[in-house]
Design an enzyme around this catalytic site. Structure first.
Site, PDB file in Angstrom:
ATOM      1  N   ASP A  78      23.593  40.187  -1.574  1.00 58.51           N
ATOM      2  CA  ASP A  78      23.420  41.626  -1.367  1.00 58.51           C
ATOM      3  C   ASP A  78      24.758  42.339  -1.280  1.00 58.51           C
ATOM      4  O   ASP A  78      25.801  41.746  -1.022  1.00 58.51           O
ATOM      5  CB  ASP A  78      22.590  41.900  -0.113  1.00 58.51           C
ATOM      6  CG  ASP A  78      23.181  41.271   1.147  1.00 58.51           C
ATOM      7  OD1 ASP A  78      23.699  40.141   1.057  1.00 58.51           O
ATOM      8  OD2 ASP A  78      23.113  41.897   2.222  1.00 58.51           O
ATOM      9  N   GLU A 145      22.159  39.253   3.636  1.00 58.61           N
ATOM     10  CA  GLU A 145      23.077  38.737   4.646  1.00 58.61           C
ATOM     11  C   GLU A 145      23.664  39.879   5.457  1.00 58.61           C
ATOM     12  O   GLU A 145      23.816  39.776   6.676  1.00 58.61           O
ATOM     13  CB  GLU A 145      24.194  37.916   3.986  1.00 58.61           C
ATOM     14  CG  GLU A 145      25.148  37.257   4.965  1.00 58.61           C
ATOM     15  CD  GLU A 145      26.270  38.171   5.450  1.00 58.61           C
ATOM     16  OE1 GLU A 145      26.753  37.978   6.582  1.00 58.61           O
ATOM     17  OE2 GLU A 145      26.650  39.098   4.702  1.00 58.61           O
ATOM     18  N   GLU A 146      24.005  40.976   4.770  1.00 64.52           N
ATOM     19  CA  GLU A 146      24.612  42.107   5.474  1.00 64.52           C
ATOM     20  C   GLU A 146      23.667  42.702   6.514  1.00 64.52           C
ATOM     21  O   GLU A 146      24.102  43.175   7.568  1.00 64.52           O
ATOM     22  CB  GLU A 146      25.038  43.185   4.473  1.00 64.52           C
ATOM     23  CG  GLU A 146      26.084  42.741   3.462  1.00 64.52           C
ATOM     24  CD  GLU A 146      27.442  42.441   4.080  1.00 64.52           C
ATOM     25  OE1 GLU A 146      27.602  42.639   5.294  1.00 64.52           O
ATOM     26  OE2 GLU A 146      28.334  42.001   3.344  1.00 64.52           O
ATOM     27  N   ARG A 185      37.704  24.870   9.057  1.00 66.02           N
ATOM     28  CA  ARG A 185      37.923  24.868  10.508  1.00 66.02           C
ATOM     29  C   ARG A 185      36.811  24.084  11.183  1.00 66.02           C
ATOM     30  O   ARG A 185      35.628  24.327  10.900  1.00 66.02           O
ATOM     31  CB  ARG A 185      37.945  26.295  11.048  1.00 66.02           C
ATOM     32  CG  ARG A 185      38.299  26.393  12.530  1.00 66.02           C
ATOM     33  CD  ARG A 185      38.297  27.822  13.026  1.00 66.02           C
ATOM     34  NE  ARG A 185      38.700  27.882  14.417  1.00 66.02           N
ATOM     35  CZ  ARG A 185      39.953  28.004  14.841  1.00 66.02           C
ATOM     36  NH1 ARG A 185      40.929  28.106  13.960  1.00 66.02           N
ATOM     37  NH2 ARG A 185      40.240  28.040  16.123  1.00 66.02           N
TER      38      ARG A 185
END
Length: 426
Positions: A78, A145-146, A185
Site C-alpha cells: 500500500d 501496512e500503513e 539486528r
C-alpha cells in the site's frame, strides 16, 4: 549447479519497468486492487498456486517443491496520502477519494513499490531454479501496512489455512541508507505504536466574550505542551519513547469559540513497561488539564490504531546475518539501529508461532548518503520514508533487495532432494 541468482541481470530491466509502473500507480490501504492483480498475475505466470483477495486485497502464492521447510516471504504493497515532490519523470500524480470522503494525493513514499518488486523478482528466480532447493515457498503480498490492519486481516482470513503454517517468516524494508547496504539486528528492531484520538470538551461562545466559555483551543494547547514533558521528565534517559501530536482540530472561524477540540497522538515505545507508563501519563495529563480548565465533561480518549514491537528471533537473525555476510561481504552488512518506525510484519510470526526475521536494505545514492553522514547532515539532507521527496535509486537497490530475499529463502529451505548443493550465484 547453476546459481539461482544467475538470471537476475537479465531480469532487472523487467523489474525496473514493474517498479516504475507501481510507483506511477500507487493505491491506498485496502484499495490495492490494480497492484494486487498485477502481482498475482506474475506469480501465476511463474508457476505459483495463487490465492487472491486474502484479507481483502492481499495475495498469497504457494510453490510446493518437494519435502523440506516452509518459508514465508512477505512484502507490503500500500501507498500513502502524500503529494509527491521528487521531480522524477515517473512521479505519481494520482489523487483519490480517501476513506473520509476527501480527495487526497497518493504516493509510494515508504518504498512499498520497491518491496513488491523485490519479492516479485525473488519469486521468479526461485521458481525458475527449483532444482536448487526443496521445500515450500509462501509468498505474501500484504495490503494496508500503513493502516496497521493488513497483516491481521490476512491472518483472520485464513492465510495459513490455505497453505499451511510456515517454519519461518522473512521480510525486509527499504530505508534511506546507502544503496545495497543490508542492516540486521537481533531482538527488537522496530518500535510499537499506539495512536489515540482525544476529544476535549469545552463550552463554545462568541470570540469577544471568552469569559462565558471554556475555550477548548486553550485547553488543547495546554494538553499538547504538557504531553511533551512525558518523555523529558517521566521516562528514564536509559529508555526510549516518542510522543507526537500529529493532528489538532478546533473551531471553524476566527470569531467563534468552539465547543470541542480534537487531537490525535502517536506513541512509539520499545518496551512494554515504558509503553504502559506513557499511555497512563497521557490519560492522567489529559484528564488533569481538562479538570484544571473547568471542562463541562470529561475528555474522551479512543485508541485508533496500534502496531506491535517488531522483534527478531535471535538465532534465526544470527544465521541469516552470516548468510548475508557470506554473500555480500562484511563491508555491506551492518547492524541496524533501533528504528522508531513501526511495522505489522511481526503479526505473522506471532500468529504462526514461528521465528521471524526482519531486516533493512538501503536505497539511496551511496556517495550522497555517506557525504551527508560525514557532515552531520544526514537527517536534513537525505529524505526519509514518508517524505514527499523520498526517491530511492533503482540501481543497485533493485538487485540488492532481490538478492537478500533469495539468500534468505535459500538459507532456510532444504538443499535439493537429490543431495546436490544449491548454488546462489553472483
Amino acid at each position: 549447479m547453476t546459481g539461482v541468482l544467475d538470471g537476475l541481470s537479465a531480469l532487472l530491466p523487467d523489474l525496473e519497468a514493474l517498479y516504475v509502473d507501481l510507483h506511477r500507480h500507487p493505491e491506498l490501504a485496502f484499495a490495492e486492487h490494480r497492484t494486487a492483480g498485477i502481482l498475482a498475475d506474475r506469480l501465476e505466470a511463474a508457476g505459483f498456486e495463487v490465492h487472491r483477495g486474502v484479507g481483502q486485497t492481499g495475495v498469497l502464492g504457494v510453490l510446493r517443491n518437494g519435502p523440506g521447510p516452509v518459508v514465508m516471504l512477505r512484502a507490503d504493497i500500500d501507498a500513502l496520502p502524500v503529494e509527491e515532490k521528487t521531480g522524477l519523470d515517473y512521479a505519481s500524480t494520482v489523487r483519490v477519494t480517501g476513506p473520509d470522503g476527501q480527495e487526497v494525493p497518493v504516493m509510494h513514499a515508504c518504498g512499498h513499490d520497491m518491496h513488491a518488486t523485490w519479492l516479485t523478482g525473488a519469486s521468479a528466480l526461485l521458481a525458475g531454479a527449483r532444482t536448487a532447493w526443496s521445500g515450500t515457498l509462501l509468498v505474501v503480498f500484504q495490503p494496508a501496512e500503513e493502516a496497521g490492519g493488513g497483516a491481521k486481516s490476512m491472518i483472520e482470513d485464513g492465510v495459513f489455512d490455505l497453505a499451511g503454517r510456515p517454519d519461518v517468516v522473512l521480510g525486509q524494508h527499504l530505508v534511506p541508507g546507502p544503496a545495497g547496504w543490508v542492516l540486521t539486528r537481533p531482538g527488537v528492531i522496530m518500535a510499537a505504536t499506539d495512536a489515540l484520538r482525544i476529544v476535549l470538551h469545552g463550552r463554545g461562545g462568541h470570540g469577544s466574550r471568552p469569559e462565558t466559555t471554556v475555550d477548548p483551543a486553550v485547553l488543547a494547547a495546554s494538553v499538547v505542551l504538557r504531553l511533551q514533558t512525558i518523555v523529558s521528565r517521566e521516562i528514564s534517559a536509559n529508555e526510549a519513547a516518542v510522543v507526537t501530536v500529529g493532528s489538532m482540530h478546533v473551531g471553524t472561524t476566527h470569531n467563534v469559540i468552539a465547543d470541542d477540540a480534537v487531537i490525535e497522538v502517536n506513541v512509539r515505545t520499545f518496551d512494554e513497561t515504558v509503553r504502559t507508563k506513557v499511555l497512563a501519563a497521557i490519560e492522567r495529563i489529559v484528564h488533569g488539564e481538562a479538570m484544571a480548565a473547568g471542562a463541562p465533561k470529561p475528555p474522551e480518549l479512543t485508541p485508533i490504531g496500534s502496531f506491535p514491537v517488531t522483534r527478531n528471533d535471535d538465532a534465526a537473525n544470527a544465521g541469516l546475518t552470516e548468510a548475508f555476510r557470506a554473500h555480500f561481504g562484511g563491508d555491506r552488512v551492518h547492524e541496524a539501529p533501533l528504528v522508531t518506525g513501526s511495522e505489522d510484519f511481526g503479526e505473522f510470526g506471532v500468529a504462526a508461532g514461528v521465528p521471524s526475521v526482519y531486516w533493512l536494505v538501503g536505497g539511496m545514492d551511496t556517495e550522497r548518503v555517506l557525504t551527508a553522514m560525514a557532515a552531520g547532515r544526514f537527517e536534513t539532507d537525505i529524505p526519509s520514508n514518508h517524505s514527499p521527496r523520498f526517491a530511492p535509486v533503482p540501481h543497485p537497490t533493485l538487485s540488492a533487495g532481490v538478492q537478500t530475499l533469495v539468500v534468505g529463502a535459500l538459507h532456510r529451505l532444504a538443499p535439493p532432494a537429490t543431495g546436490g548443493a544449491a548454488g546462489v550465484g553472483a
